[in-house]
Design a protein around this motif. Structure first.
Motif, PDB file in Angstrom:
ATOM      1  N   UNK A   1       1.218   8.768  -7.056  1.00  0.00           N
ATOM      2  CA  UNK A   1       1.711   8.590  -5.687  1.00  0.00           C
ATOM      3  C   UNK A   1       2.601   9.778  -5.353  1.00  0.00           C
ATOM      4  N   UNK A   2       2.049  10.833  -4.769  1.00  0.00           N
ATOM      5  CA  UNK A   2       2.798  12.086  -4.582  1.00  0.00           C
ATOM      6  C   UNK A   2       4.024  11.954  -3.688  1.00  0.00           C
ATOM      7  N   UNK A   3       3.983  11.103  -2.663  1.00  0.00           N
ATOM      8  CA  UNK A   3       5.114  11.002  -1.749  1.00  0.00           C
ATOM      9  C   UNK A   3       6.304  10.295  -2.388  1.00  0.00           C
TER      10      UNK A   3
ATOM     11  N   UNK B   1      -1.793  -4.467  -4.911  1.00  0.00           N
ATOM     12  CA  UNK B   1      -1.407  -3.089  -4.599  1.00  0.00           C
ATOM     13  C   UNK B   1      -2.674  -2.290  -4.309  1.00  0.00           C
ATOM     14  N   UNK B   2      -2.644  -1.456  -3.270  1.00  0.00           N
ATOM     15  CA  UNK B   2      -3.847  -0.727  -2.871  1.00  0.00           C
ATOM     16  C   UNK B   2      -3.485   0.617  -2.251  1.00  0.00           C
ATOM     17  N   UNK B   3      -4.470   1.489  -2.178  1.00  0.00           N
ATOM     18  CA  UNK B   3      -4.320   2.749  -1.446  1.00  0.00           C
ATOM     19  C   UNK B   3      -4.213   2.456   0.044  1.00  0.00           C
ATOM     20  N   UNK B   4      -3.331   3.177   0.731  1.00  0.00           N
ATOM     21  CA  UNK B   4      -3.060   2.850   2.130  1.00  0.00           C
ATOM     22  C   UNK B   4      -4.226   3.133   3.072  1.00  0.00           C
ATOM     23  N   UNK B   5      -4.951   4.236   2.856  1.00  0.00           N
ATOM     24  CA  UNK B   5      -6.059   4.562   3.760  1.00  0.00           C
ATOM     25  C   UNK B   5      -7.212   3.568   3.585  1.00  0.00           C
ATOM     26  N   UNK B   6      -7.510   3.214   2.346  1.00  0.00           N
ATOM     27  CA  UNK B   6      -8.568   2.229   2.113  1.00  0.00           C
ATOM     28  C   UNK B   6      -8.195   0.880   2.717  1.00  0.00           C
ATOM     29  N   UNK B   7      -6.921   0.502   2.593  1.00  0.00           N
ATOM     30  CA  UNK B   7      -6.479  -0.762   3.172  1.00  0.00           C
ATOM     31  C   UNK B   7      -6.555  -0.731   4.692  1.00  0.00           C
ATOM     32  N   UNK B   8      -6.160   0.386   5.298  1.00  0.00           N
ATOM     33  CA  UNK B   8      -6.254   0.506   6.753  1.00  0.00           C
ATOM     34  C   UNK B   8      -7.707   0.454   7.200  1.00  0.00           C
ATOM     35  N   UNK B   9      -8.600   1.060   6.421  1.00  0.00           N
ATOM     36  CA  UNK B   9     -10.023   1.000   6.745  1.00  0.00           C
ATOM     37  C   UNK B   9     -10.527  -0.433   6.685  1.00  0.00           C
ATOM     38  N   UNK B  10     -10.112  -1.186   5.660  1.00  0.00           N
ATOM     39  CA  UNK B  10     -10.517  -2.584   5.544  1.00  0.00           C
ATOM     40  C   UNK B  10     -10.013  -3.402   6.734  1.00  0.00           C
TER      41      UNK B  10
ATOM     42  N   UNK C   1     -11.807   7.973  -4.062  1.00  0.00           N
ATOM     43  CA  UNK C   1     -11.631   7.751  -2.629  1.00  0.00           C
ATOM     44  C   UNK C   1     -10.170   7.855  -2.195  1.00  0.00           C
ATOM     45  N   UNK C   2      -9.247   7.676  -3.134  1.00  0.00           N
ATOM     46  CA  UNK C   2      -7.826   7.681  -2.781  1.00  0.00           C
ATOM     47  C   UNK C   2      -7.131   9.017  -3.047  1.00  0.00           C
ATOM     48  N   UNK C   3      -7.894  10.052  -3.344  1.00  0.00           N
ATOM     49  CA  UNK C   3      -7.291  11.347  -3.688  1.00  0.00           C
ATOM     50  C   UNK C   3      -7.013  12.235  -2.482  1.00  0.00           C
ATOM     51  N   UNK C   4      -7.396  11.802  -1.291  1.00  0.00           N
ATOM     52  CA  UNK C   4      -7.174  12.637  -0.114  1.00  0.00           C
ATOM     53  C   UNK C   4      -8.002  13.906  -0.128  1.00  0.00           C
ATOM     54  N   UNK C   5      -9.247  13.788  -0.613  1.00  0.00           N
ATOM     55  CA  UNK C   5     -10.096  14.972  -0.779  1.00  0.00           C
ATOM     56  C   UNK C   5     -10.373  15.678   0.543  1.00  0.00           C
ATOM     57  N   UNK C   6     -10.408  14.932   1.631  1.00  0.00           N
ATOM     58  CA  UNK C   6     -10.731  15.539   2.920  1.00  0.00           C
ATOM     59  C   UNK C   6      -9.624  16.502   3.371  1.00  0.00           C
ATOM     60  N   UNK C   7      -8.429  16.346   2.811  1.00  0.00           N
ATOM     61  CA  UNK C   7      -7.320  17.203   3.217  1.00  0.00           C
ATOM     62  C   UNK C   7      -7.512  18.666   2.896  1.00  0.00           C
ATOM     63  N   UNK C   8      -8.426  18.970   1.977  1.00  0.00           N
ATOM     64  CA  UNK C   8      -8.612  20.376   1.597  1.00  0.00           C
ATOM     65  C   UNK C   8      -9.977  20.924   2.009  1.00  0.00           C
ATOM     66  N   UNK C   9     -10.580  20.264   2.990  1.00  0.00           N
ATOM     67  CA  UNK C   9     -11.788  20.823   3.595  1.00  0.00           C
ATOM     68  C   UNK C   9     -11.385  21.991   4.494  1.00  0.00           C
ATOM     69  N   UNK C  10     -11.989  23.175   4.329  1.00  0.00           N
ATOM     70  CA  UNK C  10     -11.636  24.323   5.180  1.00  0.00           C
ATOM     71  C   UNK C  10     -12.117  24.112   6.609  1.00  0.00           C
ATOM     72  N   UNK C  11     -11.253  24.408   7.564  1.00  0.00           N
ATOM     73  CA  UNK C  11     -11.585  24.204   8.976  1.00  0.00           C
ATOM     74  C   UNK C  11     -11.510  25.484   9.794  1.00  0.00           C
ATOM     75  N   UNK C  12     -10.547  26.362   9.475  1.00  0.00           N
ATOM     76  CA  UNK C  12     -10.422  27.633  10.190  1.00  0.00           C
ATOM     77  C   UNK C  12     -10.377  28.768   9.170  1.00  0.00           C
TER      78      UNK C  12
ATOM     79  N   UNK D   1       0.831  -1.200   0.000  1.00  0.00           N
ATOM     80  CA  UNK D   1       0.000   0.000   0.000  1.00  0.00           C
ATOM     81  C   UNK D   1       0.865   1.249   0.000  1.00  0.00           C
ATOM     82  N   UNK D   2       0.269   2.329  -0.516  1.00  0.00           N
ATOM     83  CA  UNK D   2       0.951   3.627  -0.562  1.00  0.00           C
ATOM     84  C   UNK D   2      -0.103   4.719  -0.651  1.00  0.00           C
ATOM     85  N   UNK D   3       0.327   5.933  -0.373  1.00  0.00           N
ATOM     86  CA  UNK D   3      -0.570   7.070  -0.513  1.00  0.00           C
ATOM     87  C   UNK D   3      -0.711   7.450  -1.974  1.00  0.00           C
ATOM     88  N   UNK D   4      -1.939   7.480  -2.477  1.00  0.00           N
ATOM     89  CA  UNK D   4      -2.148   7.824  -3.876  1.00  0.00           C
ATOM     90  C   UNK D   4      -3.249   6.989  -4.502  1.00  0.00           C
ATOM     91  N   UNK D   5      -3.371   7.109  -5.811  1.00  0.00           N
ATOM     92  CA  UNK D   5      -4.444   6.429  -6.549  1.00  0.00           C
ATOM     93  C   UNK D   5      -3.910   5.155  -7.185  1.00  0.00           C
TER      94      UNK D   5
END
Length: 383
Positions: free
Chosen positions: A161-163, A185-194, A233-244, A147-151
């Motif tokens: 895989x940006x990293x 091979x899979x996205x790391x967050x989806x695999x951790x969720x599974x 689901x593997x694009x990290x869309x939540x990372x750009x949700x405005x919080x402050x 697994x890795x970060x990315x699509x």
């Protein structure tokens, strides 16, 4: 590299194995009810699985001579198959060796000094081989999960895989030249969720969300006992949700988004700039815990942002549980008051706080998630 036999289960067999894997031991009567099979059909399906060593009949307790021999429940033999899980970061490959029930029996790590795909594939193969050497019994691996970060597409193609600075890398094909063990091979967050869903803090929970913070910001969702997944689901869309609204700008021009407030680089960057020297993430947290005003302000603001992110996830998905993970998740403990403040600021006063469960902050959990992707492919017969 020696390998076990990869014969993905098919038809009703995979459902039988799945029920026993997750909830065994199970009586034949209970198993028949769950998979809607007659006793005769169940016997025909399970007999070869017992003969192959995948299933075993276990004792149901003392026999009462008045009622005859009791039905012997069926269970999985966890050690009948072993899987390697390898999580790739920007600078390391972290691996674990697991049983069929994702129990970690060995772990190892290799540095990634070269991001060239061929070099990374060689490191993965070497790491998997070293983990296989930890097995006391012969047989080798049944499968490898990476697994890795990315699509990822087709459980083999890394689209982005940006990293690792990768685009369109056929990682599965590269690994096939290094090992004859099947690789997923899979996205790391989806695999951790599974992994969290099948074997971890989300086990038995039909609706929960997973939030991870570290090098990136991740989000996984389980609804109706199934991981929500699609091409985005593997694009990290939540990372750009405005919080402050008055927060700093990220590199995409978003003000006060999750990435610029919660990622480890954002936190260390702010503290390092203010102190005039490089500061690592763990030191930032320790400085904050010891009362350093700069670190305390940055970590406190990040804690509030995390609370707001939890509130958004809870408001939109109404989870039974919110699970927090990632290598940066110690923030949730050190800034607990600020996390709760942020959570409550984004929730109705009458709303009940969702139960929060925190995963260990090391990469072993991520690597275990990688192993689970291979376990699922074996049990479910996925291509």
């Amino acid at each position: 590299m020696a390998n076990g036999v990869w014969r993905p289960l098919s038809g009703p067999s995979h459902q039988v194995a799945l029920e026993i894997l997750l909830d065994g031991p199970l009586s034949r009567a209970e198993l028949s009810r769950r998979v809607s099979l007659s006793p005769g059909s169940l016997t025909r399906i399970t007999k070869p699985m017992v003969e192959s060593g995948l299933l075993v009949e276990v004792s149901a307790g003392p026999t009462d001579p008045r009622v005859g021999r009791p039905s012997q429940p069926l269970d999985i033999i966890p050690e009948s198959h072993h899987f390697a899980g390898i999580k790739l970061t920007a600078d390391a490959a972290v691996g674990v060796l697991t049983t069929l029930r994702a129990e970690v029996i060995a772990s190892a790590e290799r540095p990634l000094t070269d991001h060239a795909p061929e070099s990374v594939a060689a490191v993965i193969a070497d790491l998997a081989s070293s983990l296989t050497n930890e097995l006391e019994a012969p047989g080798g691996l049944t499968g490898i999960g990476v697994t890795l970060g990315g699509r990822v597409a087709g459980r083999a193609e890394v689209r982005w895989a940006p990293f690792l600075d990768w685009t369109d890398v056929s990682l599965g094909q590269l690994l096939a030249t290094h090992t004859d063990v099947p690789v997923v091979v899979a996205n790391d967050v989806l695999a951790l969720t599974e992994a969290t869903h099948w074997f971890g803090a989300g086990r038995g929970v039909t609706r929960f969300c997973l939030l991870t913070i570290g090098a990136g910001i991740g989000y996984g969702l389980v609804v109706h006992d199934k991981v929500v997944d699609n091409a985005d689901a593997s694009l990290g869309l939540i990372g750009h949700i405005p919080l402050l609204p008055d927060g700093p700008l990220c590199d995409r021009g978003h003000r006060g988004c999750a990435m610029v407030l919660l990622s480890s680089s954002a936190i260390t960057g702010q503290v390092s700039t203010a102190l005039g020297r490089p500061v690592e993430y763990d030191e930032c947290l320790e400085l904050a815990a010891n009362g350093d005003p700069v670190a305390k302000r940055v970590v406190g603001t990040a804690g509030q942002a995390l609370g707001r992110l939890i509130a958004l996830a809870a408001n939109f998905t109404l989870p039974e549980r919110v699970i927090l993970g990632g290598e940066g998740i110690r923030l949730a403990t050190l800034a607990e008051a600020e996390v709760l403040e942020g959570l409550h600021s984004g929730r109705d006063p009458l709303a009940v706080d969702p139960p929060l469960v925190q995963l260990p902050p090391d990469f072993t959990e991520w690597a275990r998630g990688a192993a689970v992707t291979a376990i699922q492919t074996f049990v479910l017969g996925q291509d």
